[in-house]
Structure formats: structure tokens, C-alpha cells
Design a protein around this motif. Structure first.
Motif, PDB file in Angstrom:
ATOM      1  N   GLU A  98    -157.049 -41.699  16.039  1.00  0.00           N
ATOM      2  CA  GLU A  98    -157.592 -41.745  17.400  1.00  0.00           C
ATOM      3  C   GLU A  98    -159.121 -41.722  17.385  1.00  0.00           C
ATOM      4  N   ILE A  99    -159.697 -40.905  16.512  1.00  0.00           N
ATOM      5  CA  ILE A  99    -161.159 -40.843  16.407  1.00  0.00           C
ATOM      6  C   ILE A  99    -161.710 -42.208  16.005  1.00  0.00           C
ATOM      7  N   ASN A 100    -161.099 -42.826  15.028  1.00  0.00           N
ATOM      8  CA  ASN A 100    -161.546 -44.145  14.575  1.00  0.00           C
ATOM      9  C   ASN A 100    -161.415 -45.179  15.686  1.00  0.00           C
ATOM     10  N   LYS A 101    -160.308 -45.122  16.409  1.00  0.00           N
ATOM     11  CA  LYS A 101    -160.072 -46.080  17.504  1.00  0.00           C
ATOM     12  C   LYS A 101    -161.120 -45.923  18.606  1.00  0.00           C
ATOM     13  N   TYR A 143    -155.719 -44.689   6.760  1.00  0.00           N
ATOM     14  CA  TYR A 143    -157.057 -44.182   6.448  1.00  0.00           C
ATOM     15  C   TYR A 143    -157.885 -45.238   5.731  1.00  0.00           C
ATOM     16  N   ARG A 144    -157.309 -45.923   4.797  1.00  0.00           N
ATOM     17  CA  ARG A 144    -158.060 -46.917   4.019  1.00  0.00           C
ATOM     18  C   ARG A 144    -158.603 -48.039   4.899  1.00  0.00           C
ATOM     19  N   ASN A 145    -157.977 -48.262   6.036  1.00  0.00           N
ATOM     20  CA  ASN A 145    -158.400 -49.344   6.924  1.00  0.00           C
ATOM     21  C   ASN A 145    -159.332 -48.889   8.039  1.00  0.00           C
ATOM     22  N   MET A 146    -159.786 -47.658   7.984  1.00  0.00           N
ATOM     23  CA  MET A 146    -160.698 -47.147   9.008  1.00  0.00           C
ATOM     24  C   MET A 146    -162.141 -47.476   8.641  1.00  0.00           C
ATOM     25  N   HIS A 147    -162.898 -47.938   9.632  1.00  0.00           N
ATOM     26  CA  HIS A 147    -164.290 -48.330   9.391  1.00  0.00           C
ATOM     27  C   HIS A 147    -165.287 -47.592  10.282  1.00  0.00           C
ATOM     28  N   TYR A 148    -164.795 -46.726  11.157  1.00  0.00           N
ATOM     29  CA  TYR A 148    -165.690 -46.066  12.106  1.00  0.00           C
ATOM     30  C   TYR A 148    -165.728 -44.556  11.927  1.00  0.00           C
TER      31      TYR A 148
END
Length: 228
Positions: A98-101, A143-148
């Protein structure tokens, strides 16, 4: 000079030759006294509750580095995603997603720093992941696909006790968790460097056991007013 300014100066002196930084915890304290700490030169503040954080952010200078240190519900991430510097209390993969989104939706130019809150206390009322749950999070495709987001370390809350041996054991456990995660997942990543542990009553012990962030509220601002 005010008592709060004196307290800030005291902690600055105590931490001056250590790797640790002071997070001044503002929970229940009014903007006026936080401003005293700001005027004394302090810029790193922690808040436990989202609504208090949003209100204080609006009224205080925006060069403050805000850390959310209390339990964070996924439905409240959106209220702080524009400005939060670090979320220390990441206790699930669901929350990190959710944080990343929300950070992506806000098109942030820099990631939200996040710390993994790990369970070290013998109290069921305290939040936090187990070590194995943290490993599972870091191994996940999500997690590996999070960029933010950027994982910068671990956070823990020790048992509320006067037993110094028990406190040392718990602080050492958190440091061990940090070292294991560093070696396994962040060996070549200088961003993963923080161990947030220690509060007003036990920060000296935490510092001795390797804390890089101590979270102090009443030791700076005095007793909290829970009836406001």
C-alpha cells in the motif's frame, strides 16, 4: 533557553560521538512545544498517529523530517504519502504494498523510506513481524517489483520492564536480526543501515547495543497529556 531546548542540547551532546540520531517523539504534545525543539535546531521528529501527524505537518515548518513510528493501518497511508520521510512501523507485506502504491500515485520524486518493525518484546500488545515473516517479505516478488519505497533498516519496541538484562537481550536480538538481513539481502546496499530502538526509559542501553535511532518523547517534552 527553555527546558525543551536544554533537553535537546543534552541529547545532542550524548549522541555526538555515536552513530545514533535523536527522534523527538511528539505524541500528544502541542505544536507550541514542538516549535521550541525546532527553534533549538532539531529537525527529526516522530509521531505515532496519522491524524496528529497530518495536523502538525500543516502547522510546522516543512523542512522537518517526519517519521511515522506508530502502528499504521493501510487505509491511512494515503494521508501521509505526500510528505512522510520514513515509516518505521512496517509490519506486513500488505502494508508495504500500500505504501508503494500510494507513493506511486503521488508521483514522488524520491522513495518513501521504510523500516521493518520486528517483534522483540514479550508483550502481545506490541506490533511487529517475526524474523521469518520479514525474510518472506524480502523474498517476495511483490517486494522485488516495488520502486517507490526504500528499506533502510529495522525498528523494535522492547518489553516495558526495569529488567536491564532482559532489555539488553531484546536489543541484541534486534541487532542480530538487522545483521542477518543485512548479510542476506542488503550486503551491498548502504541504505540499509538503521536500527531504531530505545526510548526515554532505556535509550542508554539501546545505544550500547547498537541503536542508530533513539525515540524520545517525555525525556524532551515532559509527561504526556492523554486527556487532551
Amino acid at each position: 533557553m527553555s527546558q525543551i531546548a536544554d533537553n535537546i542540547r543534552y541529547f545532542d551532546e550524548q549522541l555526538s560521538n555515536t552513530p545514533a540520531r535523536l527522534v523527538a517523539v511528539t505524541k500528544t504534545h502541542p505544536v507550541e512545544v514542538i516549535k521550541e525543539a525546532y527553534d533549538a535546531g532539531h529537525r527529526l521528529f516522530g509521531e505515532n498517529k496519522v491524524q496528529e501527524l497530518v495536523d502538525k505537518y500543516a502547522l510546522l515548518p516543512h523542512d522537518i523530517e517526519w517519521h511515522l513510528i506508530g502502528h499504521l493501518q493501510t487505509n491511512k497511508v494515503k494521508y501521509i504519502s505526500d510528505f512522510i520521510g520514513t515509516i518505521q512501523s512496517v509490519d506486513s507485506l500488505k502494508l508495504l504494498i500500500e505504501i508503494n502504491k500510494r507513493a506511486e500515485q503521488r508521483n514522488r520524486t524520491f522513495p518513501i523510506n521504510c523500516m521493518l518493525q520486528l517483534s522483540i518484546a514479550d508483550e502481545e500488545t506490541k506490533y511487529g513481524m517475526t524474523y521469518d515473516e520479514a525474510v518472506g517479505l524480502l523474498q517476495s516478488d511483490e517486494y522485488r517489483n516495488m520502486h517507490y519505497i526504500r528499506i533502510t533498516g529495522v525498528m523494535g519496541i522492547a518489553t516495558n520492564t526495569d529488567d536491564q538484562n532482559k532489555l539488553r537481550q531484546e536489543f541484541r536480538q534486534l541487532r542480530s536480526y538487522f545483521e542477518q538481513l543485512k548479510e542476506t539481502f542488503f550486503f551491498a546496499n548502504p541504505d540499509f543501515k538503521e536500527i531504531s530502538m530505545g526510548m526515554t526509559s532505556d535509550w542508554q542501553l539501546a545505544l550500547e547495543e547498537g541503536s542508530t535511532m533513539i525515540r524520545v518523547g517525555s525525556g524532551i517534552f515532559g509527561s504526556r497529556n492523554y486527556n487532551k
